[in-house]
Scaffold this active site. Structure first.
Site, short mmCIF file in Angstrom:
data_model
loop_
_atom_site.label_atom_id
_atom_site.label_comp_id
_atom_site.label_asym_id
_atom_site.label_seq_id
_atom_site.Cartn_x
_atom_site.Cartn_y
_atom_site.Cartn_z
N ASP A 108 21.95 53.00 70.67
CA ASP A 108 22.22 54.39 70.24
C ASP A 108 21.16 54.38 68.99
O ASP A 108 20.47 53.39 68.67
CB ASP A 108 23.63 54.59 69.56
N ASP A 283 29.79 55.62 78.18
CA ASP A 283 29.87 54.39 77.45
C ASP A 283 31.40 54.68 76.54
O ASP A 283 31.31 55.66 76.19
CB ASP A 283 28.61 54.10 76.63
N CYS A 321 42.31 44.51 93.18
CA CYS A 321 41.04 44.31 92.29
C CYS A 321 40.25 43.13 92.80
O CYS A 321 40.90 42.02 93.07
CB CYS A 321 41.52 44.03 90.57
N CYS A 323 37.81 41.55 90.74
CA CYS A 323 37.09 40.94 89.60
C CYS A 323 37.23 39.60 89.73
O CYS A 323 38.04 38.97 90.52
CB CYS A 323 37.57 41.78 88.32
N CYS A 326 41.02 38.46 88.87
CA CYS A 326 42.16 38.82 89.92
C CYS A 326 41.76 38.28 91.18
O CYS A 326 42.59 37.85 92.02
CB CYS A 326 42.13 40.37 90.10
N HIS A 358 37.97 41.87 83.64
CA HIS A 358 38.97 42.47 84.55
C HIS A 358 38.76 44.16 84.33
O HIS A 358 38.53 44.99 84.99
CB HIS A 358 40.40 42.32 84.41
ZN LIG Z 1 40.95 42.36 88.01
#
Ligand SMILES: [Zn+2]
Ligand SMILES: [Zn+2]
Lengths: 411, 467
Positions: A108, A283, A321, A323, A326, A358
């Site tokens: 920014d 964002d 999920c 990720c 997970c 996550h």
């Molecule tokens: Zn996750």
């Protein structure tokens, strides 16, 4: 410099260090899927950009960030200007080298943080005037300073310094002044920009909630032909329906073949609606900030893992999920359970790191799924499903109205 | 079952090489360190970083980290069944089955408690406060949790009080520790009988050597030899001096040191006396202080970095302003993730910005340094040059860890060194590390008052206004 400048000539034409490949448009809504080719690699659009304020994302390594499929993250110019400072950035060779991040960075201008964090900051035609937090010395941040600092940071996308005031400000005159000043400051930024061949300067559309001002601003900014366009001044707590009207109005006036970035927006429902209204980039600090307080984002909302109900819950945060946190150990993930997160959140930093991974993944995966839906021209169905899971009792009015304006009816 | 094999004929009070093997677990070459955990994790190191960027495959856990819930509520670890030879604790904390897990009643180092142990209870500290843990509950817990190694509790007298411990107190310590060990071994037998000869790993019990001179624990040591030998799989030592008190017939057992050496010099001394495994709080302490360990074993040849008149520091104070623009790695030539991917300038930036990643990266580096250190120790022992190398190490490096110049993450409750029994209860709310750090982690801190206008100008954040 004088307090008010006469109308001036257009700045030199802009170079661009990006390529925007539009891949698909939704046949119902204004949603688009694209690839944004930036100096540090391609970025699928729509995209959510996690905020690594001080060149680090809340305790996770650049490798872990990349593992969650992040290709573009945000650094804050104001913070990097304070630490490590421009001289160090120049010596090290910019923010990519500083943080060992091989992906893209957006920065920014630093102005927003200055105005919102420093008391007594005041905007004049020259720039943002403020008092040194240390000794009260009067200081000045100009568009030229901001660009120079962003040139030292070396971010792939840099933002113009704009005149930020609250969108909810009822003062039309001040709003008009801020918008027109932002246009003049863009010209100064373009002139000051030393690395247009490797850094993409985005303009910022201002004008508050006044659609007439927004239209005027779009017209002026588009003439400057920057590589990308941001819609600013919308993260300040305005009503959501007013927010949607502004985004919808602006995207209608912006060229199709340029990326559109709505600044400071990041709740999942805001992303899904804004995409339908034709925005591509977002964002927000919320996903990573909320992780620190023990909150995990899931399709039905958020789970606060500090809550005792999770103490004996041996399932993952979200069964679907993928990720790092997970994913099961047999899938190469960590197979972390809610019970274990409950055990360590707010007690060990690792708890925050696991939740941060996550949450970042969740936001990026939401974008991936939205993009897939657009590519297959089923975005309206995606939106309906999304809202049904998040709001089983019915979507909020602002979302219904905004989605209705682009032809999607959600219950 | 656990097997421990010593390489070659071992001499008393001499360095030794061993291999500790438990079925299905990553073998440990000794001397080595065991990863020290807090609430099931190595502080700052997420499980993926541990797997990818450290060689830590064995963990030390304290039961007190998992049992803050009091009856009738049940700690969640007891809701996970013991299956397939995998400890519910490993399942709970998401560590892979191949991890070698050592369970102790208390974390290490333990917070000193305001109340003493009794004949049937241990004083412990959970995240919600001090309480007592009945020995029977600890024994039940180990039966349910099935760690690979369980430490039989010691009626420990704090080091400060040790010298002056009365004859009566030492007697009590030795009696209690012996009774507790007997109960522990009885449980082990029961578990084994329940399981039959199904081929599962049994529970291996490590017995304490009391941290007092041999004569004062003669009776306890005799019992250890006469009554419990064959049932005990290893020894736990709380004091370097105890290495000299190990009965000859127990020489072949692996020795886990809970002696808390303050620096590598003390560590090497204990290795030289035949210690096998260590839990090493100094590693995380250095990390929290922002110190990147920088020693190797054997040390570099003298003459390169000095002529022997000035010793080289054991670590780099990453806070030091000199690092601000230094794009060299934390330790020259280090192949750890932090050093391969990042440089001092970034670490310095992260520390001064109080970013959590600073401690993550330094922790990864420090554990890597320890891995290299122990590998160096083992090959030095194998080469028969350990004593020489150790002396060279003492000549080359400073004795103490660097003074820390700056605060790390704030001191947690469990790091408080309580002064002893009579002290008022210290509420361990400082445990709550993240809340403690919340201020420093603020998303958008206002520039610190130490930044003056000139600095801001220098930093590109505008200029001093002349008008
Ligand atoms: Zn996750
Ligand atoms: Zn290293």
């Amino acid at each position: 410099m004088a307090a008010e400048q006469p109308p001036h000539q257009m700045p030199r034409p802009m170079l661009s260090a990006l390529r925007f490949d539009l891949l698909a448009k939704c046949s119902t809504t204004k949603a688009r899927a694209a690839i944004l080719h930036l100096p540090h690699g391609p970025v699928p659009l729509p995209i959510f950009m996690p905020v690594a304020t001080q060149a680090s994302l809340k305790g996770i390594t650049p490798e872990q960030l990349a593992d969650q499929n992040c290709k573009l993250c945000l650094n804050n110019t104001y913070h990097l200007g304070l630490k490590p400072g421009q001289a160090v950035l120049d010596k090290i060779g910019g923010a990519h080298k500083l943080q060992g991040w091989e992906g893209n960075i957006l920065t920014d201008s630093g102005g927003f943080q200055m105005v919102s964090l420093l008391k007594l900051a005041k905007v004049t035609e020259e720039g943002v005037r403020f008092l040194s937090p240390h000794d009260g010395t009067p200081m000045l941040l100009t568009p030229e300073h901001s660009i120079s600092l962003q040139n030292s940071i070396g971010s792939d996308i840099i933002m113009q310094l704009d005149d930020v005031i609250a969108t909810t400000s009822p003062d039309d005159e001040r709003m008009t002044e801020a918008m027109r000043r932002s246009v003049r400051w863009l010209d100064r930024c373009i002139e000051a920009h030393k690395k247009p061949e490797s850094q993409n300067l985005f303009c910022i559309i201002q004008g508050g909630l006044n659609l007439k001002l927004r239209r005027e601003c779009c017209g002026e900014m588009v003439k400057r032909d920057t590589p990308g366009i941001a819609i600013g001044g919308l993260s300040g707590g305005e009503e959501k329906d007013a927010y949607c009207k502004v985004v919808n109005e602006c995207t209608g006036l912006l060229p199709e073949r340029k990326p559109r970035y709505v600044m400071g927006v990041g709740y999942p429902e805001d992303l899904v609606v804004s995409i339908a209204l034709g925005a591509d980039m977002f964002d927000c600090v919320w996903p990573t900030r909320t992780a620190r307080f023990g909150n995990a984002i899931v399709p039905s909302g958020t789970l606060n893992l500090r809550n005792a109900v999770y103490a004996n819950d041996f399932t993952s945060i979200d069964k679907d999920c993928k990720c790092t946190t997970c994913r099961s150990q047999s899938e190469g993930g960590l197979g972390i359970t809610r019970a274990y997160l409950h055990h360590i959140v707010a007690k060990e930093t690792v708890g925050a790191h696991l939740l941060t991974m996550h949450n970042v993944f969740y936001q990026l995966d939401l974008m991936r799924r939205a993009r897939e839906a657009i590519l297959e021209d089923r975005y309206p169905d995606f939106v309906k499903e999304f809202f049904e899971r998040l709001y089983p009792g019915g979507a909020p009015e602002w979302a219904k109205e905004a989605l209705g304006s682009v032809g999607v009816v959600v219950p | 079952m656990l097997t421990f094999t010593l390489a070659g004929a071992s001499q008393r009070l001499a360095p030794r090489l061993g291999t500790l093997i438990a079925k299905g677990r990553t073998p440990i070459q000794t001397p080595h360190y065991i990863g020290n955990t807090s609430r099931g994790v190595i502080p700052h190191i997420t499980h993926d970083n541990q797997r990818k960027h450290t060689a830590i495959r064995s963990l030390y856990m304290g039961l007190e980290d998992f049992i803050e819930k009091l009856p009738p509520r049940k700690p969640p670890i007891y809701d996970i069944p013991y299956e397939n030879d995998i400890s519910p604790l490993k399942v709970f904390a998401s560590h892979p089955p191949s991890t070698l897990l050592i369970l102790s009643p208390r974390r290490f180092p333990p917070v000193e408690t305001p109340t003493a142990n009794t004949n049937t209870t241990l004083s412990i500290c959970t995240s919600v406060g001090f309480r007592s843990l009945p020995i029977s509950q600890y024994i039940d817990a180990t039966a349910k949790l099935h760690p690979d190694i369980v430490i039989s509790p010691c009626d420990f007298v704090p080091p400060a009080a040790k010298q002056n411990a009365s004859v009566k107190r030492v007697e009590k310590m030795s009696d209690r520790t012996a009774v507790w060990l007997r109960d522990m071994l009885a449980m082990k037998k029961e578990v084994r009988e329940e399981q039959g000869s199904g081929g599962n790993n049994g529970i291996s019990v490590f017995a304490p050597i009391l941290p007092v001179e041999g004569e004062r624990q003669r009776y306890y040591l005799d019992q250890l030899v006469e009554d419990f030998k064959g049932e005990v799989s290893g020894l736990v030592l709380y004091d370097c001096g105890s290495l000299g008190e190990i009965p000859e017939s127990l020489e072949e057992l692996p020795r886990l040191m809970l002696s808390d050496p303050a620096n590598p010099r003390e560590l090497l001394q204990q290795i030289s006396l035949g210690a096998d495994m260590f839990v090493l709080p100094f590693v995380s302490l250095a990390t929290d202080a922002g110190i990147a360990l920088g020693f190797v074993f054997p040390p570099p040849l003298l003459g390169k970095d000095g002529n022997g008149s000035t010793r080289v520091p054991l670590g780099l104070d990453t806070w030091n302003e000199e690092n601000a623009t230094d794009v060299g790695s934390l330790q020259e030539g280090c192949q750890c993730y932090a050093c391969v991917k990042h440089h001092k300038a970034y670490l310095h930036h992260l520390l001064s910005a109080k970013e959590m990643l600073a401690w993550v990266l330094i922790q990864i580096h420090n554990h890597y340094v320890m891995d290299q250190f122990f590998a160096g120790v083992r090959s030095s022992i194998a080469n028969g040059t350990f004593e020489e190398d150790r002396q060279a190490f003492e000549r080359y490096y400073e004795a103490e860890m660097s003074e820390k110049t700056n605060q790390g993450p704030r001191v947690r409750g469990y790091q408080f060194k309580s002064k002893g029994g009579g002290e008022p209860k210290k509420n361990p709310k400082g445990y709550n590390k993240l809340d403690d750090m919340a201020e420093s982690l603020a998303e958008a801190p206002v520039p610190s008052p130490s930044v003056d206008a000139g600095d801001l100008e220098e930093h590109g954040l505008g200029q001093v206004s002349k008008s």
